[in-house]
Design a protein around this motif. Sequence first.
Motif, PDB file in Angstrom:
ATOM      1  N   LEU A 160     -37.365 -20.271  80.525  1.00 34.31           N
ATOM      2  CA  LEU A 160     -38.803 -18.727  79.990  1.00 34.31           C
ATOM      3  C   LEU A 160     -38.363 -17.818  79.360  1.00 34.31           C
ATOM      4  O   LEU A 160     -37.518 -17.984  78.991  1.00 34.31           O
ATOM      5  N   VAL A 213     -42.333 -17.377  88.624  1.00 31.40           N
ATOM      6  CA  VAL A 213     -41.555 -18.966  87.743  1.00 31.40           C
ATOM      7  C   VAL A 213     -40.568 -19.257  89.427  1.00 31.40           C
ATOM      8  O   VAL A 213     -40.359 -20.683  89.596  1.00 31.40           O
ATOM      9  N   LEU A 236     -46.637 -23.216  89.551  1.00 26.87           N
ATOM     10  CA  LEU A 236     -45.309 -23.080  88.471  1.00 26.87           C
ATOM     11  C   LEU A 236     -44.803 -24.126  88.500  1.00 26.87           C
ATOM     12  O   LEU A 236     -43.983 -23.781  88.831  1.00 26.87           O
ATOM     13  N   TRP A 257     -41.512 -21.747  80.293  1.00 26.97           N
ATOM     14  CA  TRP A 257     -43.326 -20.228  80.403  1.00 26.97           C
ATOM     15  C   TRP A 257     -42.934 -19.664  79.117  1.00 26.97           C
ATOM     16  O   TRP A 257     -41.693 -19.087  78.738  1.00 26.97           O
ATOM     17  N   SER A 300     -49.953 -17.131  82.171  1.00 25.08           N
ATOM     18  CA  SER A 300     -48.581 -17.477  82.189  1.00 25.08           C
ATOM     19  C   SER A 300     -49.514 -19.134  81.015  1.00 25.08           C
ATOM     20  O   SER A 300     -50.131 -19.336  81.625  1.00 25.08           O
ATOM     21  N   GLU A 306     -47.139 -22.675  79.078  1.00 25.62           N
ATOM     22  CA  GLU A 306     -46.944 -23.323  78.355  1.00 25.62           C
ATOM     23  C   GLU A 306     -46.683 -23.334  76.891  1.00 25.62           C
ATOM     24  O   GLU A 306     -46.968 -23.651  76.112  1.00 25.62           O
TER      25      GLU A 306
END
Length: 397
Positions: free
Chosen positions: A301, A347, A353, A360, A368, A370
């Motif tokens: 992320l 996350v 998720l 992320w 959030s 992708e």
Amino acid sequence: MALQASFFPSALSTHKEGKVSGGVKDSAFFGFSLSDHVKSDFSCSVLRRSKRVNVSVGVRAQTAATASPAINRATPEGKKTLRKGNVVVTGASSGLGLATAKALAETGKWNVIMACRDFLKAERAAKAAGMSKDNYTVMHLNLASLESVRQFIKNFQYSGMPLDVLVCNAAVYFPTANEPTYTAEGFEMSVGVNHLGHFLLARELLEDLKNSDYPSKRLIIVGSITGNTNTLAGNVPPKANLGDLRGLAGGLNGLNGSTMIDGGQFDGAKAYKDSKVCNMLMMQEFHRRYHEDTGITFASLYPGCIATTGLFREHIPLFRLLFPPFQKYITKGFVSEDEAGKRLAQVVSDPSLTKSGVYWSWNKNSASFENQLSEEASDPEKARRVWELSEKLVGLA
Ligand code: NDP
Ligand code: PMR
């Protein structure tokens, strides 16, 4: 704290702060001359003492209340409830790691194992953040020493706690250093801590994750926008570039070649960005190798620009003063430590998720999504080679 300190004396970290020789570079951002101040973390004394850790007494004392392999516990009314999840967060003594630990602890659903190089700092930080002792455990981990990583793994495994989620969060950044500093094994510090220490940790704890009976087990490796050259932030010089990996192949110790992964001249800012590319590549390589067989979710992320954290402690004072308003009002990429902690906590625990192999990010409304990685940070062949070279360096191959 007193209980842990008395049962666990050799896990107390008293890392030394040493100045190393050499001046500092002008900042690429503000173009000012900087003072000669570079901090490094030497862990030899901790290491020597960590060999004497009385694992059986120390860890049991800390974890007896939370170690439970049973996924569901029956309540007196006969209802089944999910047991607390166990999540290891590296570098949970400040910044993003601490905010994440706090967010998870507050739910009452997690026992956060704060894996930190400075035991007392972590205890104090948890206390100051108002975390209840029922919801966290501090364990010593210095990622700048592979021996410390192995000791942490032994201590954790001995505790009998199942491992449900591992968050590789800790990092160092030396933007003003003229000379490299080194881990206990002699790797350049930024890649040594941010990538190699975490690589060994994650590899060796994979079996524990696999054996967890928790509904969603996850391995999260914190990445960053600055390692992604498909973004504006990733195009601020010096840009991340792992090149042909000749420096990594040579051991990053300056003896057989270079301290930089691409074989170039030492540059602290680039070393950090390169290490983040390795973090994002390794997340994907873990996914390719293990997701299908183990069911583990692998994720990375970019939590947003948390411009107030200790990550910038080595930067010049003017940078530290202007960076937060610059990010708040100009780039609008700023997020508070609290907000970033909630994102990483999502996350870790959000049931929506669970997709594996994902990087992320969050939009302006804090939703959030992708995100796309740069060409280099998503190159499977490079990922394979970084994996194989890193295995050799940390003694896994
Ligand atoms: P902080 O400096 O606040 O936190 C870093 C943590 O890592 C600290 O707890 C630090 O310990 C720990 N740490 C450093 N060296 C070691 C070591 N050798 N062994 C164990 N722990 C160590 O920075 P952030 O919270 O900002 O950074 C957290 C993560 O977020 C990093 O992976 C960073 O790359 C990432 N990130 C940060 C962004 C930002 O804008 N700040 C943006 C994008 C990603 P100690 O408290 O003892 O110093
Ligand atoms: Mg950046 C949208 C633009 C954006 C974002 C989101 C960041 C994030 N930065 C952006 C733009 C710019 N930065 C621009 C235009 C400049 C030139 C003025 C700039 C400069 C800059 C510097 C000097 N930025 C920095 C530095 C650092 O030393 C930080 C860094 O690279 O650390 C490795 C940094 C960062 N900028 C970010 C983020 C998130 C960082 C912290 C890096 C990280 O944690 O990965």
